[in-house]
Design a protein around this motif. Structure first.
Motif, PDB file in Angstrom:
ATOM      1  N   ARG A   7       8.795  -6.994   7.864  1.00 15.74           N
ATOM      2  CA  ARG A   7      10.205  -6.424   7.757  1.00 15.74           C
ATOM      3  C   ARG A   7      10.538  -5.590   7.032  1.00 15.74           C
ATOM      4  NH1 ARG A   7      10.128 -10.116   3.329  1.00 15.74           N
ATOM      5  NH2 ARG A   7      11.399 -10.081   1.999  1.00 15.74           N
ATOM      6  N   THR A   8      11.075  -3.841   7.320  1.00 16.08           N
ATOM      7  CA  THR A   8      11.667  -3.536   6.477  1.00 16.08           C
ATOM      8  C   THR A   8      12.679  -3.158   6.262  1.00 16.08           C
ATOM      9  OG1 THR A   8      10.202  -1.825   8.743  1.00 16.08           O
ATOM     10  CG2 THR A   8      11.289  -0.116   7.531  1.00 16.08           C
ATOM     11  N   ILE A   9      12.394  -2.391   4.795  1.00 16.68           N
ATOM     12  CA  ILE A   9      13.924  -2.942   4.304  1.00 16.68           C
ATOM     13  C   ILE A   9      13.438  -1.484   3.502  1.00 16.68           C
ATOM     14  CG2 ILE A   9      13.930  -5.493   3.593  1.00 16.68           C
ATOM     15  CD1 ILE A   9      11.971  -5.299   1.737  1.00 16.68           C
ATOM     16  N   PRO A  10      15.176  -1.053   3.275  1.00 18.71           N
ATOM     17  CA  PRO A  10      15.355   0.345   2.272  1.00 18.71           C
ATOM     18  C   PRO A  10      14.813   0.015   0.545  1.00 18.71           C
ATOM     19  CG  PRO A  10      17.210  -1.184   2.273  1.00 18.71           C
ATOM     20  CD  PRO A  10      16.470  -2.096   3.403  1.00 18.71           C
ATOM     21  N   ILE A  11      15.067   1.266   0.254  1.00 17.09           N
ATOM     22  CA  ILE A  11      14.124   1.653  -1.636  1.00 17.09           C
ATOM     23  C   ILE A  11      15.435   2.035  -2.124  1.00 17.09           C
ATOM     24  CG2 ILE A  11      12.375   1.540  -3.110  1.00 17.09           C
ATOM     25  CD1 ILE A  11      10.877   2.101  -0.815  1.00 17.09           C
ATOM     26  N   GLY A  12      16.180   1.774  -3.097  1.00 16.65           N
ATOM     27  CA  GLY A  12      16.976   2.564  -3.604  1.00 16.65           C
ATOM     28  C   GLY A  12      16.396   3.917  -4.525  1.00 16.65           C
ATOM     29  N   SER A  13      17.962   4.542  -4.576  1.00 11.51           N
ATOM     30  CA  SER A  13      17.104   5.974  -4.715  1.00 11.51           C
ATOM     31  C   SER A  13      16.253   5.609  -5.806  1.00 11.51           C
ATOM     32  CB  SER A  13      18.385   6.763  -5.398  1.00 11.51           C
ATOM     33  OG  SER A  13      19.022   6.276  -5.606  1.00 11.51           O
ATOM     34  N   ALA A  36      14.506   3.574  -7.487  1.00 12.95           N
ATOM     35  CA  ALA A  36      12.764   3.066  -7.560  1.00 12.95           C
ATOM     36  C   ALA A  36      12.417   3.533  -6.764  1.00 12.95           C
ATOM     37  CB  ALA A  36      13.027   1.373  -6.278  1.00 12.95           C
ATOM     38  N   ARG A  37      13.145   5.019  -5.717  1.00 14.41           N
ATOM     39  CA  ARG A  37      11.923   5.835  -5.074  1.00 14.41           C
ATOM     40  C   ARG A  37      11.466   6.421  -6.110  1.00 14.41           C
ATOM     41  NH1 ARG A  37      15.968   5.896  -1.119  1.00 14.41           N
ATOM     42  NH2 ARG A  37      16.715   8.303  -2.038  1.00 14.41           N
ATOM     43  N   GLU A  38      12.437   6.802  -7.618  1.00 15.03           N
ATOM     44  CA  GLU A  38      12.459   8.123  -8.335  1.00 15.03           C
ATOM     45  C   GLU A  38      11.638   7.371  -9.180  1.00 15.03           C
ATOM     46  OE1 GLU A  38      12.170  11.569 -10.463  1.00 15.03           O
ATOM     47  OE2 GLU A  38      13.050  11.124  -8.615  1.00 15.03           O
ATOM     48  N   ASN A  79       0.890  -1.248  -0.002  1.00 15.97           N
ATOM     49  CA  ASN A  79       0.269  -0.352  -0.067  1.00 15.97           C
ATOM     50  C   ASN A  79       0.508   1.134   0.090  1.00 15.97           C
ATOM     51  OD1 ASN A  79      -2.520  -1.521  -0.052  1.00 15.97           O
ATOM     52  ND2 ASN A  79      -2.530  -1.149   2.860  1.00 15.97           N
ATOM     53  N   ILE A  80       0.391   2.321  -0.204  1.00 20.38           N
ATOM     54  CA  ILE A  80       1.044   3.597  -0.440  1.00 20.38           C
ATOM     55  C   ILE A  80       1.482   3.878   1.017  1.00 20.38           C
ATOM     56  CG2 ILE A  80       0.657   6.241  -1.316  1.00 20.38           C
ATOM     57  CD1 ILE A  80      -1.223   5.640  -2.931  1.00 20.38           C
ATOM     58  N   ASP A  81       0.952   3.755   1.277  1.00 24.36           N
ATOM     59  CA  ASP A  81       1.309   4.195   2.980  1.00 24.36           C
ATOM     60  C   ASP A  81       2.497   3.090   3.538  1.00 24.36           C
ATOM     61  OD1 ASP A  81      -0.375   6.045   3.399  1.00 24.36           O
ATOM     62  OD2 ASP A  81      -1.979   4.950   3.962  1.00 24.36           O
ATOM     63  N   ASP A  95       8.087   5.040   3.886  1.00 21.32           N
ATOM     64  CA  ASP A  95       8.556   6.182   4.567  1.00 21.32           C
ATOM     65  C   ASP A  95       9.327   6.111   4.446  1.00 21.32           C
ATOM     66  OD1 ASP A  95       8.215   7.606   6.674  1.00 21.32           O
ATOM     67  OD2 ASP A  95       8.915   6.041   8.216  1.00 21.32           O
ATOM     68  N   ALA A  96       9.483   7.357   3.824  1.00 16.88           N
ATOM     69  CA  ALA A  96      11.022   8.417   2.666  1.00 16.88           C
ATOM     70  C   ALA A  96      11.943   6.713   2.455  1.00 16.88           C
ATOM     71  CB  ALA A  96      11.616   8.490   3.685  1.00 16.88           C
ATOM     72  N   THR A  97      12.498   6.596   2.967  1.00 14.76           N
ATOM     73  CA  THR A  97      13.465   5.624   2.331  1.00 14.76           C
ATOM     74  C   THR A  97      13.197   4.452   2.803  1.00 14.76           C
ATOM     75  OG1 THR A  97      14.984   6.001   3.674  1.00 14.76           O
ATOM     76  CG2 THR A  97      15.307   7.251   1.808  1.00 14.76           C
ATOM     77  N   LEU A  98      12.302   3.879   3.238  1.00 19.74           N
ATOM     78  CA  LEU A  98      11.934   2.432   3.975  1.00 19.74           C
ATOM     79  C   LEU A  98      10.547   1.964   3.224  1.00 19.74           C
ATOM     80  CD1 LEU A  98      13.887   2.750   7.475  1.00 19.74           C
ATOM     81  CD2 LEU A  98      14.331   2.085   5.761  1.00 19.74           C
ATOM     82  N   LEU A  99      10.533   1.049   3.141  1.00 18.97           N
ATOM     83  CA  LEU A  99       8.884  -0.254   2.644  1.00 18.97           C
ATOM     84  C   LEU A  99       9.327  -0.754   3.942  1.00 18.97           C
ATOM     85  CD1 LEU A  99       7.240  -0.616   1.063  1.00 18.97           C
ATOM     86  CD2 LEU A  99       9.430  -2.176  -0.589  1.00 18.97           C
ATOM     87  N   THR A 100       7.881  -0.890   4.641  1.00 19.99           N
ATOM     88  CA  THR A 100       7.621  -2.447   5.255  1.00 19.99           C
ATOM     89  C   THR A 100       7.111  -3.301   4.486  1.00 19.99           C
ATOM     90  OG1 THR A 100       7.191  -0.578   7.278  1.00 19.99           O
ATOM     91  CG2 THR A 100       6.186  -2.708   7.527  1.00 19.99           C
ATOM     92  N   VAL A 101       6.851  -4.489   4.572  1.00 19.97           N
ATOM     93  CA  VAL A 101       5.959  -5.435   4.184  1.00 19.97           C
ATOM     94  C   VAL A 101       5.864  -6.493   4.708  1.00 19.97           C
ATOM     95  CG1 VAL A 101       7.100  -4.900   1.530  1.00 19.97           C
ATOM     96  CG2 VAL A 101       8.032  -6.561   3.014  1.00 19.97           C
ATOM     97  N   ILE A 102       4.447  -7.443   3.940  1.00 20.24           N
ATOM     98  CA  ILE A 102       4.492  -8.482   4.877  1.00 20.24           C
ATOM     99  C   ILE A 102       4.723  -9.602   4.200  1.00 20.24           C
ATOM    100  CG2 ILE A 102       2.126  -9.890   6.000  1.00 20.24           C
ATOM    101  CD1 ILE A 102       2.772  -7.098   7.605  1.00 20.24           C
ATOM    102  N   GLY A 103       5.581 -10.812   5.011  1.00 19.32           N
ATOM    103  CA  GLY A 103       6.399 -11.632   4.423  1.00 19.32           C
ATOM    104  C   GLY A 103       5.564 -12.981   4.651  1.00 19.32           C
ATOM    105  N   LYS A 104       6.807 -13.948   4.585  1.00 20.28           N
ATOM    106  CA  LYS A 104       6.071 -15.353   4.134  1.00 20.28           C
ATOM    107  C   LYS A 104       5.860 -16.078   6.687  1.00 20.28           C
ATOM    108  CE  LYS A 104       7.705 -18.111   0.956  1.00 20.28           C
ATOM    109  NZ  LYS A 104       8.634 -19.197   0.874  1.00 20.28           N
ATOM    110  N   GLY A 105       4.919 -15.841   6.599  1.00 23.97           N
ATOM    111  CA  GLY A 105       4.438 -16.792   8.134  1.00 23.97           C
ATOM    112  C   GLY A 105       3.589 -15.445   8.721  1.00 23.97           C
ATOM    113  N   ASN A 106       3.628 -14.245   7.793  1.00 25.84           N
ATOM    114  CA  ASN A 106       2.772 -12.682   8.491  1.00 25.84           C
ATOM    115  C   ASN A 106       3.728 -11.888   9.231  1.00 25.84           C
ATOM    116  OD1 ASN A 106       0.625 -11.437   7.905  1.00 25.84           O
ATOM    117  ND2 ASN A 106       0.066 -11.605   9.830  1.00 25.84           N
ATOM    118  N   LYS A 107       4.974 -12.128   8.541  1.00 27.89           N
ATOM    119  CA  LYS A 107       6.459 -11.458   9.262  1.00 27.89           C
ATOM    120  C   LYS A 107       6.439 -10.271   9.121  1.00 27.89           C
ATOM    121  CE  LYS A 107       8.235 -15.471  11.754  1.00 27.89           C
ATOM    122  NZ  LYS A 107       8.954 -16.549  12.106  1.00 27.89           N
TER     123      LYS A 107
END
Length: 307
Positions: free
Chosen positions: A181-187, A189-191, A162-164, A167-179
């Motif tokens: 994790r927060t991962i960075p987004i490269g510049s 990809a952000r553009e 989802n868009i929300d 958060d700036a340079t970070l992305l939060t996703v729900i992975g396997k096991g409904n866990k």
């Protein structure tokens, strides 16, 4: 149905009774019965070689049988199937005759060689991602491709963003096991995401997919199948002669990151692997790359090739 079975040899009385049990009691299909019979014929032939009734084989015999199958070149999956038939046969004997122990119970087939994931090298990735994005759909597709490679996402993870979640340079996703994790987004990809959001179709506040980052022309969250199809089309347009799919970009992300950093734990966290053993497969990919560099550059390696 009985005629579909191969002739029963006198010494195979136990296996013949077992096949009849599978046919009459468990009512297995003729095809399944044929598979059982073929697998047990293999074991019976081995027992005959040892001049031992099949009922009297012990665990050491079963191990020797599987080793023989392996030496003959049978695939691990085929050996596992034959072992499964043997276990069922000896379980039947235990119920019928009171056999105390299943000799095939603890015997394992050789492990199936783990296939290394297919990746793209850096030049191929650059070729794949360098296509200009002029239309609305092309901008969306480029943003998806850049995000896959930038953050090593799984297909389902990207489709659910989802868009929300950004958060700036970070992305939060729900992975396997409904866990989560927060991962960075490269510049880059952000553009690409920024460019996409400028033309993303307007969605009403009451629309169920109003928060989705990637949508169709009609404003619906794009499906995983559509994402796969769009990546393949993008690859064809870029002249990449590979079947590019989301997991290939994920594998390429992991391989290139490990090659540059050497930090296996960091790659594990970014990929969302629960066990580091899953991540270690990328060390084999890295070794393959190093071996190729050696073969291409080392004087002795070159001399061997010329010889």
């Amino acid at each position: 149905m009985a005629n579909a079975l191969s002739p029963v040899r006198p010494e195979d009385g136990a296996t013949a009774r077992f096949i009849r049990y599978l046919r009459d009691v468990r009512r297995l299909s003729p095809h399944t019965l044929s598979n059982y019979r073929r697998d047990l014929d293999s074991l019976a032939h081995f027992a005959a070689q040892r001049d031992t009734p099949i009922e009297n084989l012990i665990e050491a015999d079963i191990r020797a049988w599987t080793s023989q199958l392996h030496r003959r070149g049978l695939a691990p999956a085929s050996i596992q199937r034959q072992l499964s038939a043997a276990r069922s046969f000896y379980n039947y004997l235990a119920r019928e005759n009171g056999h105390q122990r299943n000799p095939a119970g603890s015997v394992q087939a050789p492990r199936k060689p783990r296939k290394l994931p297919r990746t793209m090298d850096a030049d191929q990735v650059n070729q794949f991602l360098s296509q200009p994005a002029r239309t609305v759909i092309e901008r969306r597709d480029k943003a998806m491709a850049e995000l896959f490679y930038s953050s090593g996402l799984r297909l389902a993870e990207l489709a659910a963003i989802n868009i929300d979640d950004i958060d700036a340079t970070l992305l939060t996703v729900i992975g396997k096991g409904n866990k989560a994790r927060t991962i960075p987004i490269g510049s880059v990809a952000r553009e690409a995401i920024k460019v996409w959001l400028q033309v993303r179709p307007t969605i009403g506040a009451d629309h169920p997919d109003r928060d989705a980052l990637f949508t169709s022309k009609r404003g619906r969250r794009i499906s995983p199948r559509s994402i796969q199809a769009r990546l393949k089309l993008l690859a064809r347009k870029a002249g990449v002669h590979q079947d590019v799919h989301p997991h290939m970009l994920r594998h390429s992300f992991a391989s290139h990151l490990l090659e540059s950093s050497g930090d296996l734990r960091a790659v594990q966290e970014l990929l969302g692997h629960e066990n580091i053993s899953t991540t270690q497969i990328y060390t084999h990919l890295d070794f393959q790359h190093l071996a190729k560099v050696y073969d291409d550059a080392h004087p002795r390696a070159k001399r061997r090739k010329e010889d």
